[in-house]
Design a protein around this motif. Sequence first.
Motif, PDB file in Angstrom:
ATOM      1  N   THR A  47     105.550  11.948 -72.342  1.00 29.93           N
ATOM      2  CA  THR A  47     104.799  10.767 -72.643  1.00 29.93           C
ATOM      3  C   THR A  47     103.686  10.910 -73.354  1.00 29.93           C
ATOM      4  O   THR A  47     102.878  11.999 -73.028  1.00 29.93           O
ATOM      5  N   ASN A  48     103.183  10.438 -74.353  1.00 28.02           N
ATOM      6  CA  ASN A  48     101.836  10.424 -75.271  1.00 28.02           C
ATOM      7  C   ASN A  48     100.691   9.883 -74.284  1.00 28.02           C
ATOM      8  O   ASN A  48     100.839   8.707 -73.976  1.00 28.02           O
ATOM      9  N   SER A  49     100.044  10.813 -73.826  1.00 30.76           N
ATOM     10  CA  SER A  49      98.942  10.440 -72.843  1.00 30.76           C
ATOM     11  C   SER A  49      98.086   9.340 -73.248  1.00 30.76           C
ATOM     12  O   SER A  49      97.323   8.494 -72.551  1.00 30.76           O
ATOM     13  N   SER A  50      97.777   9.308 -74.889  1.00 32.90           N
ATOM     14  CA  SER A  50      96.645   8.422 -75.092  1.00 32.90           C
ATOM     15  C   SER A  50      97.360   6.808 -75.342  1.00 32.90           C
ATOM     16  O   SER A  50      96.773   5.989 -74.900  1.00 32.90           O
ATOM     17  N   SER A  51      98.530   7.001 -75.743  1.00 37.00           N
ATOM     18  CA  SER A  51      99.483   5.525 -76.030  1.00 37.00           C
ATOM     19  C   SER A  51     100.125   5.211 -74.946  1.00 37.00           C
ATOM     20  O   SER A  51     100.528   4.094 -74.453  1.00 37.00           O
ATOM     21  N   SER A  66     104.611  19.217 -75.260  1.00 36.12           N
ATOM     22  CA  SER A  66     103.580  18.522 -74.960  1.00 36.12           C
ATOM     23  C   SER A  66     103.172  17.693 -76.311  1.00 36.12           C
ATOM     24  O   SER A  66     103.311  18.285 -77.154  1.00 36.12           O
ATOM     25  N   CYS A  67     102.897  16.599 -76.083  1.00 38.66           N
ATOM     26  CA  CYS A  67     102.586  15.664 -77.332  1.00 38.66           C
ATOM     27  C   CYS A  67     101.250  16.376 -78.021  1.00 38.66           C
ATOM     28  O   CYS A  67     101.169  16.114 -79.414  1.00 38.66           O
ATOM     29  N   SER A  68     100.521  17.213 -77.554  1.00 37.07           N
ATOM     30  CA  SER A  68      99.352  17.613 -78.273  1.00 37.07           C
ATOM     31  C   SER A  68      99.742  19.132 -78.919  1.00 37.07           C
ATOM     32  O   SER A  68      99.086  19.350 -79.830  1.00 37.07           O
ATOM     33  N   LEU A 108     103.526  19.171 -80.270  1.00 34.47           N
ATOM     34  CA  LEU A 108     104.377  19.074 -81.825  1.00 34.47           C
ATOM     35  C   LEU A 108     104.742  17.761 -81.243  1.00 34.47           C
ATOM     36  O   LEU A 108     105.677  17.344 -80.588  1.00 34.47           O
ATOM     37  N   ASN A 109     104.131  16.638 -82.096  1.00 34.01           N
ATOM     38  CA  ASN A 109     104.369  15.183 -81.963  1.00 34.01           C
ATOM     39  C   ASN A 109     105.022  14.800 -82.930  1.00 34.01           C
ATOM     40  O   ASN A 109     104.717  14.598 -84.127  1.00 34.01           O
ATOM     41  N   ALA A 110     106.854  14.221 -82.670  1.00 32.45           N
ATOM     42  CA  ALA A 110     107.547  13.810 -83.572  1.00 32.45           C
ATOM     43  C   ALA A 110     107.601  12.433 -83.905  1.00 32.45           C
ATOM     44  O   ALA A 110     108.538  11.929 -84.418  1.00 32.45           O
TER      45      ALA A 110
HETATM   46  C1  LIG Z   1      99.775   9.458 -79.203  1.00 37.85           C
HETATM   47  O1  LIG Z   1      99.600   7.921 -79.589  1.00 37.85           O
HETATM   48  C2  LIG Z   1      98.456   7.791 -80.395  1.00 37.85           C
HETATM   49  C3  LIG Z   1      98.648   6.045 -80.629  1.00 37.85           C
HETATM   50  O2  LIG Z   1      99.768   5.526 -81.132  1.00 37.85           O
HETATM   51  C4  LIG Z   1      98.615   8.317 -81.674  1.00 37.85           C
HETATM   52  O3  LIG Z   1      97.445   7.972 -82.640  1.00 37.85           O
HETATM   53  C5  LIG Z   1      98.524   9.780 -81.435  1.00 37.85           C
HETATM   54  O4  LIG Z   1      98.769  10.382 -82.792  1.00 37.85           O
HETATM   55  C6  LIG Z   1      99.682  10.122 -80.500  1.00 37.85           C
HETATM   56  N1  LIG Z   1      99.713  11.761 -80.176  1.00 37.85           N
HETATM   57  C7  LIG Z   1      99.017  12.239 -79.322  1.00 37.85           C
HETATM   58  C8  LIG Z   1      99.042  13.846 -79.315  1.00 37.85           C
HETATM   59  O5  LIG Z   1      98.257  11.722 -78.483  1.00 37.85           O
END
Ligand SMILES: *[C@@H]1O[C@H](CO)[C@@H](O)[C@H](O)[C@H]1NC(C)=O
Length: 356
Positions: free
Chosen positions: A89-93, A102-104, A106-108
């Motif tokens: 889960t992307n913690s910000s979106s 973790s999405c921090s 390597l986020n593909a």
């Molecule tokens: C998560 O989602 C946001 C909004 O779509 C995006 O800008 C960001 O790059 C993504 N990646 C991380 C690591 O949160």
Amino acid sequence: MLAKSLQMLLLLPATLRLAFAQNSNSSTSCNNSPDLCQRAYNNITHLGAHDSPFVRDASTGYSVSGNQYYNTTVQLSAGVRLLSAQVQTNSSSGQLSVCHTSCSLLNAGTLRSWLQEVNTWLVANPNEVVTILLVNGASASATALAAEYEAAGISNIAYTPTRTSAIEQWPTLQNLINNGTRLLNFVASLTDNTGASYLMNEFDYIFENSYQNTAPTDFSCTANRPDSNTSGALGAGMMPLMNHFLYVNETLFEMPNTTYLATTNAPSGGVGNLGDAATQCTSEYGRVPTFVLVDFFNVGPAISAVDRLNGVTAPTGRTAVSTAVASASTSGAMSAGVGKGMFMLCLTIWAIGRSI
Ligand SMILES: *[C@@H]1O[C@H](CO)[C@@H](O)[C@H](O)[C@H]1NC(C)=O
Ligand SMILES: *[C@@H]1O[C@H](CO)[C@@H](O)[C@H](O)[C@H]1NC(C)=O
Ligand SMILES: *[C@@H]1O[C@H](CO)[C@@H](O)[C@H](O)[C@H]1NC(C)=O
Ligand SMILES: *[C@@H]1O[C@H](CO)[C@@H](O)[C@H](O)[C@H]1NC(C)=O
Ligand SMILES: *[C@@H]1O[C@H](CO)[C@@H](O)[C@H](O)[C@H]1NC(C)=O
Ligand SMILES: *[C@@H]1O[C@H](CO)[C@@H](O)[C@H](O)[C@H]1NC(C)=O
Ligand SMILES: *[C@@H]1O[C@H](CO)[C@@H](O)[C@H](O)[C@H]1NC(C)=O
Ligand SMILES: *[C@@H]1O[C@H](CO)[C@@H](O)[C@H](O)[C@H]1NC(C)=O
């Protein structure tokens, strides 16, 4: 009258679909060979790209967390038919995304956009059967995952098993193609797939050898997951998945061993080569492994060992890629990418521990 016309209209796509399905037949190839069309799905070997969306190229600053040099589309065009990916889960979106550990790190991108990429390829290649294996790091529910499949427009070609135990009478590739169900989906883990029965719980159907290997002598055919009972898994009809990639252990983290890659993925020669390991497992299992999962699939090339297992000598319709191991000297961007990647990798591993 109106109702009748409407009915005719609604029937039309199904009729067209049927005509199309009947046209795709054994005069053409299934998964790059006419010889594979009549083989059962579980009785051929599918080449798998481990961590398919996690690419070590310019798009990721040559991240050391990348497990492939080429993206999913290129992998499929070159003959890869199993795509593994981690869902986090992307913690910000809050969106389900394909991220390495973790999405921090390597986020593909989102799971949805990756599935769309796979769908685009499948639409353009109507005689191909593809398998997706998701590692459910997000602990997402079946309905949450299915929502992404639906949004990507790919759920309508997903295969639904006829039973929930391993002893499935797997259809032939031609059956899957004719039936319009040429995408098979496994999730580790998904014990409750209510509402999305096409999402199969991986360890109900598949057993794996250990993926935790750091030396070429470490590779073993013995079952490791869901448990170590190899003969029990085979007896239950479970499909063997051979993990065949090497890690390098560092103090706080591990990354793929690329210095030994040319041997690890080779069809023969050298300790721990893929071809000999597959021969060994075929002998121990009394059948070919259904899946072989490798890092940097283009090196070896790994497809050579898989073609041998399948008895395929004249594959068709593949777009070849370089078999080279990318080296740090090939790009100035590499060192910057490695630096950032290492830093993030250390942070992440320190924070949340290791996962595949
Ligand atoms: C998560 O989602 C946001 C909004 O779509 C995006 O800008 C960001 O790059 C993504 N990646 C991380 C690591 O949160
Ligand atoms: C496949 O093609 C052959 C030769 O064109 C034809 O005889 C056969 O009926 C076709 N099979 C199916 C299932 O459409
Ligand atoms: C698997 O395929 C091979 C090669 O076509 C065949 O000899 C064998 O009987 C098949 N095994 C099963 C269990 O279908
Ligand atoms: C995949 O890689 C190829 C070759 O580098 C590139 O042309 C293509 O745009 C990429 N596709 C996606 C979906 O990223
Ligand atoms: C094809 O689809 C039909 C309808 O969903 C199903 O009954 C049949 O078992 C499928 N055949 C195979 C080989 O999967
Ligand atoms: C990769 O594995 C080989 C074979 O064990 C070893 O010689 C080499 O040092 C490893 N590479 C790294 C970077 O540790
Ligand atoms: C392995 O599985 C078989 C079949 O289910 C069973 O008979 C056997 O006792 C198991 N062996 C072990 C060591 O658990
Ligand atoms: C690498 O780390 C794993 C897990 O910590 C350990 O089991 C393995 O023995 C290590 N291998 C080497 C060569 O240090």
